[in-house]
Scaffold this active site. Structure first.
Site, PDB file in Angstrom:
ATOM      1  N   SER A  50       0.814  -1.217   0.000  1.00 35.10           N
ATOM      2  CA  SER A  50       0.000   0.000   0.000  1.00 35.10           C
ATOM      3  C   SER A  50       0.848   1.267   0.000  1.00 35.10           C
ATOM      4  CB  SER A  50      -0.890   0.034   1.244  1.00 35.10           C
ATOM      5  OG  SER A  50      -1.621  -1.148   1.339  1.00 35.10           O
ATOM      6  N   SER A  69       2.904  -3.250   8.121  1.00 34.88           N
ATOM      7  CA  SER A  69       2.789  -3.900   9.433  1.00 34.88           C
ATOM      8  C   SER A  69       4.082  -4.600   9.815  1.00 34.88           C
ATOM      9  CB  SER A  69       1.672  -4.951   9.419  1.00 34.88           C
ATOM     10  OG  SER A  69       0.446  -4.350   9.148  1.00 34.88           O
ATOM     11  N   GLU A  75      -4.326 -18.482   2.590  1.00 33.29           N
ATOM     12  CA  GLU A  75      -5.094 -18.411   3.849  1.00 33.29           C
ATOM     13  C   GLU A  75      -6.291 -17.467   3.728  1.00 33.29           C
ATOM     14  OE1 GLU A  75      -6.535 -19.657   6.367  1.00 33.29           O
ATOM     15  OE2 GLU A  75      -6.071 -18.290   7.979  1.00 33.29           O
ATOM     16  N   SER A 135     -11.030  -3.638   2.110  1.00 30.44           N
ATOM     17  CA  SER A 135     -12.104  -3.093   2.961  1.00 30.44           C
ATOM     18  C   SER A 135     -13.436  -3.792   2.676  1.00 30.44           C
ATOM     19  CB  SER A 135     -12.249  -1.592   2.709  1.00 30.44           C
ATOM     20  OG  SER A 135     -12.788  -1.383   1.422  1.00 30.44           O
TER      21      SER A 135
HETATM   22  C1  LIG Z   1      -4.248  -2.884  10.370  1.00 24.28           C
HETATM   23  C2  LIG Z   1      -3.777  -2.728   8.956  1.00 24.28           C
HETATM   24  C3  LIG Z   1      -2.630  -3.374   8.556  1.00 24.28           C
HETATM   25  C4  LIG Z   1      -2.173  -3.238   7.247  1.00 24.28           C
HETATM   26  N1  LIG Z   1      -0.992  -3.844   6.899  1.00 24.28           N
HETATM   27  C5  LIG Z   1      -0.500  -3.656   5.648  1.00 24.28           C
HETATM   28  C6  LIG Z   1       0.790  -4.180   5.290  1.00 24.28           C
HETATM   29  O1  LIG Z   1       1.468  -4.836   6.090  1.00 24.28           O
HETATM   30  N2  LIG Z   1       1.252  -3.921   4.069  1.00 24.28           N
HETATM   31  C7  LIG Z   1       0.534  -3.215   3.126  1.00 24.28           C
HETATM   32  O2  LIG Z   1       1.012  -3.057   2.020  1.00 24.28           O
HETATM   33  N3  LIG Z   1      -0.671  -2.685   3.446  1.00 24.28           N
HETATM   34  C8  LIG Z   1      -1.204  -2.882   4.682  1.00 24.28           C
HETATM   35  N4  LIG Z   1      -2.419  -2.328   5.024  1.00 24.28           N
HETATM   36  C9  LIG Z   1      -3.116  -1.486   4.046  1.00 24.28           C
HETATM   37  C10 LIG Z   1      -4.419  -2.041   3.521  1.00 24.28           C
HETATM   38  O3  LIG Z   1      -4.193  -3.017   2.550  1.00 24.28           O
HETATM   39  C11 LIG Z   1      -5.223  -0.825   2.992  1.00 24.28           C
HETATM   40  O4  LIG Z   1      -5.522  -0.006   4.098  1.00 24.28           O
HETATM   41  C12 LIG Z   1      -6.498  -1.232   2.312  1.00 24.28           C
HETATM   42  O5  LIG Z   1      -6.242  -1.918   1.111  1.00 24.28           O
HETATM   43  C13 LIG Z   1      -7.375  -0.003   2.024  1.00 24.28           C
HETATM   44  O6  LIG Z   1      -6.674   0.979   1.341  1.00 24.28           O
HETATM   45  P1  LIG Z   1      -6.600   2.500   1.858  1.00 24.28           P
HETATM   46  O7  LIG Z   1      -6.291   2.473   3.322  1.00 24.28           O
HETATM   47  O8  LIG Z   1      -5.684   3.230   0.961  1.00 24.28           O
HETATM   48  O9  LIG Z   1      -8.079   3.070   1.714  1.00 24.28           O
HETATM   49  P2  LIG Z   1      -8.730   3.602   0.353  1.00 24.28           P
HETATM   50  O10 LIG Z   1      -8.534   2.624  -0.732  1.00 24.28           O
HETATM   51  O11 LIG Z   1      -8.302   4.998   0.114  1.00 24.28           O
HETATM   52  O12 LIG Z   1     -10.259   3.596   0.764  1.00 24.28           O
HETATM   53  C14 LIG Z   1     -10.867   4.624   1.541  1.00 24.28           C
HETATM   54  C15 LIG Z   1     -12.352   4.318   1.679  1.00 24.28           C
HETATM   55  O13 LIG Z   1     -12.959   4.298   0.377  1.00 24.28           O
HETATM   56  C16 LIG Z   1     -13.597   3.066   0.137  1.00 24.28           C
HETATM   57  N5  LIG Z   1     -13.434   2.701  -1.265  1.00 24.28           N
HETATM   58  C17 LIG Z   1     -12.262   2.691  -1.980  1.00 24.28           C
HETATM   59  N6  LIG Z   1     -12.487   2.268  -3.241  1.00 24.28           N
HETATM   60  C18 LIG Z   1     -13.800   1.959  -3.317  1.00 24.28           C
HETATM   61  C19 LIG Z   1     -14.642   1.458  -4.344  1.00 24.28           C
HETATM   62  N7  LIG Z   1     -14.144   1.152  -5.558  1.00 24.28           N
HETATM   63  N8  LIG Z   1     -15.958   1.254  -4.074  1.00 24.28           N
HETATM   64  C20 LIG Z   1     -16.475   1.533  -2.835  1.00 24.28           C
HETATM   65  N9  LIG Z   1     -15.724   2.028  -1.825  1.00 24.28           N
HETATM   66  C21 LIG Z   1     -14.410   2.233  -2.049  1.00 24.28           C
HETATM   67  C22 LIG Z   1     -12.888   2.080   1.038  1.00 24.28           C
HETATM   68  O14 LIG Z   1     -13.715   0.976   1.362  1.00 24.28           O
HETATM   69  C23 LIG Z   1     -12.609   2.933   2.271  1.00 24.28           C
HETATM   70  O15 LIG Z   1     -13.756   2.998   3.084  1.00 24.28           O
HETATM   71  C24 LIG Z   1      -2.902  -2.456   6.319  1.00 24.28           C
HETATM   72  C25 LIG Z   1      -4.063  -1.800   6.723  1.00 24.28           C
HETATM   73  C26 LIG Z   1      -4.510  -1.918   8.017  1.00 24.28           C
HETATM   74  C27 LIG Z   1      -5.752  -1.182   8.415  1.00 24.28           C
END
Ligand SMILES: Cc1cc2nc3c(=O)[nH]c(=O)nc-3n(C[C@H](O)[C@H](O)[C@H](O)COP(=O)(O)OP(=O)(O)OC[C@H]3O[C@@H](n4cnc5c(N)ncnc54)[C@H](O)[C@@H]3O)c2cc1C
Length: 410
Positions: free
Chosen positions: A147, A179, A263, A392
Site C-alpha cells: 500500500s 505492518s 489463507e 475493505s
Molecule cells: C491494520 C492494517 C494493517 C495493514 N498492513 C499492511 C501491510 O502490512 N502492508 C501493506 O502493504 N498494506 C497494509 N495495510 C493497508 C491495507 O491493505 C489498505 O488499508 C487497504 O487496502 C485499504 O486501502 P486505503 O487504506 O488506501 O483506503 P482507500 O482505498 O483509500 O479507501 C478509503 C475508503 O474508500 C472506500 N473505497 C475505496 N475504493 C472503493 C470502491 N471502488 N468502491 C467503494 N468504496 C471504495 C474504502 O472501502 C474505504 O472505506 C494495512 C491496513 C490496516 C488497516
C-alpha cells in the site's frame, strides 16, 4: 453435510492439541492465562518476541519455533520437500483451529504465510535456495510493502518507482501501513518499473533483503488503540540487486496477486469469535460478571444473535475450505467470509460494551471496576481496522456484487 471430524481428522486434531499442550512454552501459557499482552498482535507478536530484550522471551520464541519445526508445522501449508508439512486443506484447518483455540502464536509471520509460497511458485532455483530456508527457520522475518498513500484499494495505482541502473534497481517513493516493519529484517514490495505501460503491466515484485539498506526509512504510526503495529516506509535511492525481482519484470502484479490467494478461509477469526463469546457467557454468569453487567436483559437477545452469527461464520469458513479441498480456488466466497468475520468481530465487541454499560469505558484492565479485563473496550478499538486491512468491506461487497451476484459494475 457432516461437520464432524472423521476418525483420521479426529486423530490429527488430537495430535495437534496434545502437541500444543505439551510443548507450548510457559511464557505463552502465562500470557494466555493472565491476559498479559504481547508487544504486537497476530502473527507479528512472534516477530517482536524474537527480538525482545528479555532473553527469556527470546528463548520462548525460538523454543516454540523449534518445536513446531520438528513436525513441519512452522509452514503447515508448504510442500514437505521445502520443509513444510504438506497438510491437506482440511488438516490445515484443523491445525489452525487448534492453534487459535489454544491461542498459541503462529511463527514465521508473513514470510511463512505469504511470501514463502509465492517464492515457491515464482522463484528461480537460486531464489528458492536463498529465501525458503531462512523463512522456515525464523532467521529472517518479512514485512509487506504494497500500500501507498494514494494506492490501497486501487493498488494498481502505486507510484513507488524502481529504475534500473547497471545491475541494480534504484527505488524512490513511499509505502504506508507496513505492518511489523519495525521488527522485520526484510521487505517485499510492489514497485513501478515501467511508468509508460498500462498500470497493472508496469509493476515488479521486489525482494529487499535488508530492511536497513541505506535510504530506506521506517517511521512508526500509532493506531487508534495506541499500539505501534504499522509504519510509513520511505525510499530514497534505495539500491537493490536486479536479481531480486521475483517473477518477470513488469509482471509483478500477477506475482503479487498469487500471494493474496493464501489463507483465505478466516477459520482463525471464527474460532476467536466463538472463544470470545464462550468467555463472555462464562463471565456474565459469574458473581463478578453478573454484578457488573448493567444491561443483561436488553443485551441477552443480541448475545444470542452473535452466537448464531458465529456459527454462520464457521459455515462461511468451511465453504472456502471445502472448495480448496476440491481443488477449486475461492473467489467471491473468500470475500464473503472475510467481510463477515471482520464485521462480526466488531459486532461482538459492541455487544460486549453494551453489556457492561458505562463500566465499559474503563481502559485499565486491572482497575477495580473494569469489567472483563477491559477486553471489549480494547477489542472495540483494536478491531476498527479489521474491516479495512486485507481489503475493505466496501471492496468485498463490490466483489460479491459483481463476481458473485453478476451485477453490473457501478
Ligand atoms: C491494520 C492494517 C494493517 C495493514 N498492513 C499492511 C501491510 O502490512 N502492508 C501493506 O502493504 N498494506 C497494509 N495495510 C493497508 C491495507 O491493505 C489498505 O488499508 C487497504 O487496502 C485499504 O486501502 P486505503 O487504506 O488506501 O483506503 P482507500 O482505498 O483509500 O479507501 C478509503 C475508503 O474508500 C472506500 N473505497 C475505496 N475504493 C472503493 C470502491 N471502488 N468502491 C467503494 N468504496 C471504495 C474504502 O472501502 C474505504 O472505506 C494495512 C491496513 C490496516 C488497516
Amino acid at each position: 453435510m457432516n461437520w464432524n471430524d472423521d476418525a483420521e481428522q479426529a486423530a490429527f486434531r488430537n495430535r495437534v492439541s496434545t502437541f500444543i499442550e505439551e510443548r507450548l512454552p510457559d511464557l505463552y501459557r502465562r500470557r494466555i492465562e493472565t491476559g498479559e499482552e504481547a508487544a504486537l498482535e497476530g502473527f507479528f507478536a512472534w516477530y517482536a518476541d524474537r527480538q525482545n530484550p528479555d532473553e527469556d522471551v527470546q528463548a520462548a520464541a525460538s523454543e516454540w519455533a523449534g518445536a513446531l519445526a520438528e513436525n513441519g508445522w512452522v509452514a503447515p501449508h508448504w510442500p514437505e520437500e521445502y520443509g513444510g508439512a504438506g497438510l491437506t486443506a482440511m488438516e490445515q484447518v484443523i491445525f489452525n483451529e487448534e492453534m487459535a483455540r489454544a491461542q498459541a502464536p503462529a511463527v514465521g509471520g508473513s514470510g511463512v504465510a505469504l511470501l514463502g509460497p509465492t517464492v515457491l511458485v515464482h522463484g528461480t532455483p537460486e531464489q528458492k535456495e536463498k529465501y525458503v530456508g531462512d523463512i522456515l527457520s525464523g532467521k529472517v522475518a518479512w514485512a509487506q510493502g504494497y500500500s501507498e498513500p494514494g494506492a490501497g484499494s486501487d493498488l494498481g495505482s502505486l507510484q513507488t518507482r524502481a529504475t534500473l541502473d547497471g545491475d541494480e534497481y534504484v527505488i524512490n517513493g513511499q509505502k504506508i501501513w507496513t505492518s511489523g516493519a519495525h521488527h522485520a529484517d526484510s521487505l517485499f514490495a510492489l514497485v513501478r518499473t515501467n511508468p509508460d505501460a498500462p498500470k497493472h503491466r508496469g509493476i515488479s515484485f521486489m525482494l529487499i533483503d535488508d530492511i536497513h539498506t541505506p535510504g530506506l526509512n521506517i517511521r512508526p504510526l500509532i493506531n487508534a488503540a495506541w499500539k505501534h503495529g504499522f509504519n510509513e516506509t520511505f525510499f530514497e535511492d534505495v539500491r537493490v540487486p536486479a536479481t531480486n525481482v521475483l517473477g518477470e519484470v513488469d509482471r509483478g502484479w500477477y506475482v503479487g496477486m498469487t500471494l493474496l490467494d493464501y489463507e483465505r478461509s478466516n477459520i482463525s477469526g471464527a474460532v476467536a469469535s466463538r472463544r470470545e463469546l464462550d468467555d463472555v457467557f462464562e463471565y456474565a454468569a459469574s458473581d463478578e460478571g453478573s454484578a457488573k453487567a448493567r444491561n443483561l436483559p436488553s443485551v441477552r437477545a443480541e448475545l444470542a444473535d452473535r452466537y448464531v452469527e458465529t456459527e454462520v461464520g464457521f459455515n462461511f469458513a468451511f465453504r472456502i475450505i471445502s472448495m480448496q479441498a476440491a481443488g477449486v480456488i475461492p473467489n467471491y466466497e473468500a470475500s464473503t467470509s472475510k467481510m463477515f468475520a471482520s464485521e462480526l468481530g466488531q459486532r461482538i465487541a459492541r455487544t460486549g460494551i453494551k453489556l457492561f454499560g458505562l463500566y465499559s469505558n474503563l481502559w485499565d484492565p486491572d482497575a477495580e471496576y473494569t469489567p472483563y479485563g477491559a477486553r471489549f473496550i480494547q477489542n472495540y478499538f483494536h478491531l476498527i481496522p479489521s474491516t479495512i486491512a486485507g481489503g475493505s468491506s466496501e471492496i468485498q461487497r463490490n466483489i460479491i456484487a459483481t463476481r458473485g451476484l453478476g451485477l453490473p459494475r457501478g
